[in-house]
Design a protein around this motif. Structure first.
Motif, PDB file in Angstrom:
ATOM      1  N   ARG A  54      42.285  62.815  45.080  1.00 50.31           N
ATOM      2  CA  ARG A  54      42.082  61.679  44.433  1.00 50.31           C
ATOM      3  C   ARG A  54      41.265  61.072  45.823  1.00 50.31           C
ATOM      4  O   ARG A  54      41.790  61.280  47.001  1.00 50.31           O
ATOM      5  CB  ARG A  54      43.660  60.771  44.235  1.00 50.31           C
ATOM      6  N   PRO A  56      40.368  57.238  46.762  1.00 48.78           N
ATOM      7  CA  PRO A  56      40.500  55.792  46.369  1.00 48.78           C
ATOM      8  C   PRO A  56      39.298  55.324  47.257  1.00 48.78           C
ATOM      9  O   PRO A  56      38.881  55.627  48.218  1.00 48.78           O
ATOM     10  CB  PRO A  56      41.737  55.420  46.991  1.00 48.78           C
ATOM     11  N   PRO A  62      44.772  51.166  43.209  1.00 52.12           N
ATOM     12  CA  PRO A  62      43.624  51.670  42.046  1.00 52.12           C
ATOM     13  C   PRO A  62      42.556  50.529  41.978  1.00 52.12           C
ATOM     14  O   PRO A  62      42.984  49.510  42.100  1.00 52.12           O
ATOM     15  CB  PRO A  62      44.109  51.848  40.792  1.00 52.12           C
ATOM     16  N   ASP A  66      37.291  54.717  42.070  1.00 57.60           N
ATOM     17  CA  ASP A  66      38.228  55.498  42.450  1.00 57.60           C
ATOM     18  C   ASP A  66      37.720  57.035  41.811  1.00 57.60           C
ATOM     19  O   ASP A  66      37.382  56.728  40.533  1.00 57.60           O
ATOM     20  CB  ASP A  66      39.746  55.336  42.086  1.00 57.60           C
ATOM     21  N   THR A  92      37.062  55.862  37.708  1.00 60.43           N
ATOM     22  CA  THR A  92      37.838  54.824  37.312  1.00 60.43           C
ATOM     23  C   THR A  92      36.866  53.592  37.078  1.00 60.43           C
ATOM     24  O   THR A  92      35.876  53.235  37.739  1.00 60.43           O
ATOM     25  CB  THR A  92      39.041  54.315  38.468  1.00 60.43           C
TER      26      THR A  92
END
Length: 172
Positions: A54, A56, A62, A66, A92
Motif C-alpha cells: 500500500r 498512502p 485512507p 492511495d 482510492t
C-alpha cells in the motif's frame, strides 16, 4: 512515501490479484474450455494473494489517491493446479460511504492475458480496509493471444483470508 505490507487479501483484485504461467496451466484451461473457438465461456479460478503493498498519500489514514499494488497466484477451480497469476493496481477514489477504488488488473494464463478494469466499492470500514473485502464485478477490456478478442466480466468473491474465487464470463 513508504509501502505498507499487508498479509490479508486487499482490494480487488486482489485479484489476486494473481502472473507467470505454471506448467499445469494447460490441463486446467482445457478443463474450463477456454480453448474452444468463439462463443461464450466461463472460467473459474482460485486466487491466492502472495504480495501486496500500500502506498498512502497521507499519514492520517485512507485518502483519495492511495494506491494498492498486488500479485496473486491463480489455481484451477479445484484449487489444485497453478494456472497463472494476476497483477494489478487500485487507486482510492473516495473514502466516504465505505470508500471506492478504481482497479486495473491483468490475468496471465497459458495462451495469453486478459485485461480487466473497474470499481470496487465498500473497501473501507471505520477508515481502514475491510476484511474480508467485498465481492465485485469488473469489465474485461481486452486481451492478448487466445484472449485477443475477449469481452465480458469478472466476478470476484472472497472465500478465505487472502483467497478469492474469480468467475470469468468470457465472450469472444
Amino acid at each position: 512515501m513508504r509501502p505498507i505490507r499487508a498479509a490479508c487479501l486487499g482490494t480487488a483484485t486482489t485479484l489476486v490479484t494473481l502472473l507467470a504461467c505454471a506448467s499445469g496451466a494447460q490441463a486446467a484451461t482445457h478443463t474450463d474450455a477456454v480453448h474452444a473457438k468463439g462463443g461464450h465461456h466461463v472460467i473459474t479460478l482460485i486466487g491466492h494473494l502472495v504480495q501486496q503493498s500500500r502506498f498512502p498519500v497521507s499519514t492520517r489514514g485512507p485518502a483519495q489517491g492511495d494506491r494498492t499494488v498486488f500479485r496473486s497466484l491463480l489455481f484451477d477451480r479445484n484449487d489444485k493446479i497453478q494456472v497463472g497469476e494476476t497483477d494489478g493496481t487500485c487507486t482510492t477514489t473516495t473514502v466516504e460511504n465505505g470508500g471506492a477504488e478504481e482497479c486495473v488488473v491483468t490475468y496471465t494464463l497459458q495462451g495469453g492475458q486478459i485485461s480487466v478494469q473497474g470499481m470496487v466499492f465498500g473497501i473501507l470500514t471505520d477508515g481502514s480496509p475491510t476484511i474480508p473485502p467485498p465481492s465485485f464485478d469488473n469489465a474485461i477490456t481486452g486481451g492478448t493471444g487466445e484472449f485477443r478478442e475477449a469481452r465480458g466480466q469478472v466476478h470476484a468473491d472472497t472465500i478465505g483470508t487472502g483467497k478469492r474465487r474469480f468467475t470469468i464470463d468470457l465472450h469472444r
